[in-house]
Design a protein around this motif. Sequence first.
Motif: not given
Length: 282
Positions: A31-33, A88-90, A178-182
Motif C-alpha cells: 500500500e506504500a509506493a 508516510l511512516s511506512v 499521526a503519532a498512532d500511524a508512526l
Amino acid sequence: MNDHRPTAEIAAPFAQQALAVADHLRAQFPEAAVSLGSAASEFSAPDDFWAAGSAGLEAGLAYQDFFGVGMTDRIRAAHLIAFYSRQLSVVLGAFHLGAGLQLEVAGIRFEDWARLHRGAEVAGKRYRFCLQPPATERKGREEDVSVFEQGFIAHLTPVIAVLKARTGLSSGAQWRLAADALAGAFLEIGRAIGDEARGMAEALAIVKRPGSRLYSDELCYEQIAAVDPASGEHISRQYRIRCGCCLYFKTEGGSFCDTCVLLEPEDRRARLAAHLMQNGGA
C-alpha cells in the motif's frame, strides 16, 4: 514497495542501500509506493500537492468516502491524516529502520492501485512518494530530538494546517492520529526486518518525548496472549494501542476499532485476543 530504480541523483552506495530496503519491504507493504531520485513531471511538490483548494487535497478527502457512509468533512479529515501518515511512516520508516537513511519527500502522487481484500482484488488508491536525500543536513536542536522526528514533523505540519482550515478538525486530534500511524508502522516495519523490539523502542523515543508534537500519554504497545483454538498452543502478539480516534464510529453503521482509545481496556483486550485467535497469531 519500490517500483522504480534510482536515478543518477543518488550516489551509487546510497542507491544500493536504499534499493535493498525498498526491495526487502515491497511485499510486506504494497500500500506504500516510492520512487527514488528527482521528482518527475507526474509528481507534485509537497507544498503544491497540499495547497488549499488543490486537487491533491480534495481528491484525498473525497477518497475517504470509500471507507464509510455518512462521513462529514471532519471525519474525512481524520481518516485522511491517518491514511496519509500511515503511508508516510511506512515509507520513511523503512529507510530509517532498515538502513539508517534519512530521506525527504521531493514529490507526491495519488495513484490508482489494486489491493487484495479477503483474497479478491479491490480497486483503491495510494500515495506514491518520490524520495531523495535532504537538501540540507538536519541536526538535532537537542540531543534527544531525532533527525527522523524533525523531518516527519516538518513534512506533516503544513498538511495538518491545511486540513484544519479546510475541515475544522483540530491540530491536536490530527497529531494524535499521526503519532498512532508512526507507532503502528514502526511496529510492523520492525516485525518485517526481524527486530520488533527496536521498532517499538524507536517509536516510543519519539511519541514519549516531552515537547514533541507527537507526544502522547495514552499511546503504547501491549502484548496480548491467547490460546490458538486450532492447535491449542499459547500465542501472543504486540499491538499498538492508539491515542487518537479516526471517528469511524460516527459514520452510518460505524463502530469502534479494536485498538480505539475510547474503548475500556478490558473490552479492548478481549477484542484483540479474539482477533489473535481468529488469525492464529498472525
